[in-house]
Design a protein around this motif. Structure first.
Motif, mmCIF file in Angstrom:
data_model
loop_
_atom_site.group_PDB
_atom_site.id
_atom_site.type_symbol
_atom_site.label_atom_id
_atom_site.label_comp_id
_atom_site.label_asym_id
_atom_site.label_seq_id
_atom_site.Cartn_x
_atom_site.Cartn_y
_atom_site.Cartn_z
ATOM 1 N N LEU A 112 22.280 31.104 34.250
ATOM 2 C CA LEU A 112 21.316 31.700 35.174
ATOM 3 C C LEU A 112 19.889 31.662 34.641
ATOM 4 O O LEU A 112 18.942 31.794 35.404
ATOM 5 C CB LEU A 112 21.720 33.132 35.504
ATOM 6 C CG LEU A 112 23.058 33.272 36.245
ATOM 7 C CD1 LEU A 112 23.319 34.731 36.608
ATOM 8 C CD2 LEU A 112 23.088 32.404 37.503
ATOM 9 N N ARG B 293 29.057 25.745 35.720
ATOM 10 C CA ARG B 293 27.794 26.186 36.311
ATOM 11 C C ARG B 293 27.995 26.608 37.764
ATOM 12 O O ARG B 293 27.466 27.635 38.209
ATOM 13 C CB ARG B 293 26.739 25.072 36.222
ATOM 14 C CG ARG B 293 26.203 24.818 34.818
ATOM 15 C CD ARG B 293 25.130 23.738 34.803
ATOM 16 N NE ARG B 293 24.652 23.509 33.461
ATOM 17 C CZ ARG B 293 23.697 24.235 32.867
ATOM 18 N NH1 ARG B 293 23.123 25.225 33.528
ATOM 19 N NH2 ARG B 293 23.334 23.957 31.634
ATOM 20 N N ARG B 294 28.774 25.810 38.509
ATOM 21 C CA ARG B 294 29.009 26.142 39.919
ATOM 22 C C ARG B 294 29.748 27.471 40.052
ATOM 23 O O ARG B 294 29.415 28.290 40.915
ATOM 24 C CB ARG B 294 29.794 25.030 40.604
ATOM 25 C CG ARG B 294 28.940 23.825 40.995
ATOM 26 C CD ARG B 294 29.657 22.946 42.012
ATOM 27 N NE ARG B 294 30.911 22.409 41.477
ATOM 28 C CZ ARG B 294 30.997 21.278 40.805
ATOM 29 N NH1 ARG B 294 29.908 20.555 40.554
ATOM 30 N NH2 ARG B 294 32.177 20.852 40.357
ATOM 31 N N HIS C 266 27.273 30.340 39.431
ATOM 32 C CA HIS C 266 26.347 30.529 40.555
ATOM 33 C C HIS C 266 27.057 31.115 41.762
ATOM 34 O O HIS C 266 26.515 31.990 42.450
ATOM 35 C CB HIS C 266 25.680 29.197 40.916
ATOM 36 C CG HIS C 266 24.588 28.790 39.970
ATOM 37 N ND1 HIS C 266 23.427 29.526 39.815
ATOM 38 C CD2 HIS C 266 24.475 27.725 39.118
ATOM 39 C CE1 HIS C 266 22.643 28.930 38.921
ATOM 40 N NE2 HIS C 266 23.258 27.847 38.477
ATOM 41 N N LYS D 273 26.275 34.745 43.450
ATOM 42 C CA LYS D 273 25.948 34.844 44.872
ATOM 43 C C LYS D 273 26.886 35.809 45.579
ATOM 44 O O LYS D 273 26.461 36.629 46.405
ATOM 45 C CB LYS D 273 26.020 33.457 45.507
ATOM 46 C CG LYS D 273 25.621 33.439 46.975
ATOM 47 C CD LYS D 273 25.639 32.013 47.517
ATOM 48 C CE LYS D 273 25.227 31.992 48.992
ATOM 49 N NZ LYS D 273 25.253 30.600 49.535
#
Length: 332
Positions: free
Chosen positions: A26, A39-40, A43, A47
């Motif tokens: 982040l 990473r996905r 994130h 979210k």
């Protein structure tokens, strides 16, 4: 019931990774190699939870903030400079800086520096209108600013200077009108507060271009108002001007319309030059001759800011920003 504020630990649990990995992802840290699937997941977890990193905590870890403070201009700077400043802000955000516009107008010198320093920015981009002196620069640096950059006609000790010499705009306009045979040239001086930093140097540039030619340069006051323009046009013939540099394209459009309503032809009665090369100037009839003001790209300056933040010990440079090129059309 009030929901608890999500934390990085919550994100880590949902994504199935460590808190350190959440921080690396982040905060866009490149020091650690992290796979794209990881990473996905981070994130997506952030979210889903509505988690947003804490800027103050990140600043404490880094030893400085990523905030670049840009005081809001005290006057309207026009479409050209607005586009330039917007591009600069966008380019800084791409380099992971948070750009904050400081909205309190009327602050100058050390008073302004003290107010800006309270936010602990890593860099300050200060318009020349704030008259930030050496003491103000030193105060900002003591408060943690790694770069203080001034926009204006002169350099301030201790600050990186982006010089904007408006005289070059006036010189280009004056030289063109003189080359077209104009020998009594009016220079529009806007009456709006704060524009003196632009209008006075531009008028000086016209005078410099006329030195040794025998031509006269006459300052003409004009508020940005249709009624004022009409009153000026009504007495225009008594001024005996055969050319006019109208400060910028917006004032040129205002004055051209008023002169035409008074039956004074442009360019036959009065040759006219504006500045900034706005699209609307090309739609006028006659099309407006203008001075195109050339500025570097926002990306180029954002990268300069980034280098100065990375190496605050470097000698503060001075760099000339403005270029001026006459664009001849029909009005001059």
């Amino acid at each position: 019931m009030t929901r608890a504020v999500p934390t990085s630990a919550d994100v880590a649990r949902l994504a199935g990774v460590s808190r350190a990995t959440v921080s690396y992802v982040l905060n866009n840290t490149n020091a650690v190699r992290i796979s794209e699937p990881t990473r996905r997941r981070v994130h997506e977890a952030a979210k889903e939870l509505g988690y947003v990193p804490h800027a103050a905590a990140r600043s404490l870890r880094a030893g400085h903030s990523r905030m670049v403070l840009m005081p809001t201009p005290a006057v309207s700077v026009g479409p050209l400079y607005n586009r330039f400043l917007s591009e600069l802000q966008w380019s800084l955000s791409r380099l992971d800086y948070t750009v904050v516009q400081y909205g309190r107008v009327g602050l100058t010198g050390e008073e302004a520096a003290r107010a800006w320093a309270e936010l602990r920015p890593v860099a300050v981009l200060a318009p020349g209108a704030h008259d930030l002196g050496p003491q103000g620069v030193a105060l900002l640096k003591r408060s943690g600013a790694r770069a203080v950059i001034t926009f204006g006609p002169y350099q301030v000790d201790g600050a990186h200077a982006l010089l904007m010499d408006q005289r070059s705009v006036g010189r280009a306009a004056g030289a063109h009108l003189l080359a077209r045979g104009r020998r009594r040239i009016g220079v529009i001086i806007p009456q709006e507060p704060g524009l003196e930093a632009f209008s006075r140097p531009r008028a000086d540039g016209v005078r410099e271009s006329a030195e040794g030619t025998g031509a006269q340069v006459v300052e003409v006051a004009l508020p940005y108002d249709e009624g004022a323009a009409a009153r000026l046009a009504a007495r225009w013939r008594s001024l005996g001007l055969d050319g006019v540099f109208a400060y910028n394209d917006e004032y040129a459009m205002l004055l051209m319309r008023a002169l035409q309503d008074e039956g004074i032809a442009v360019p036959d009665g009065t040759g006219m030059v504006g500045a900034d090369d706005l699209m609307l100037g090309r739609l006028l009839r006659p099309r407006l001759s203008t001075v195109r003001v050339e500025l570097p790209s926002g990306q180029e300056l954002a990268e300069l800011v980034d280098r100065m933040v990375s190496d605050p010990s470097a000698e503060p440079p001075a760099r000339q920003l403005l270029g001026a090129e006459l664009v001849e059309r029909e009005s001059g």
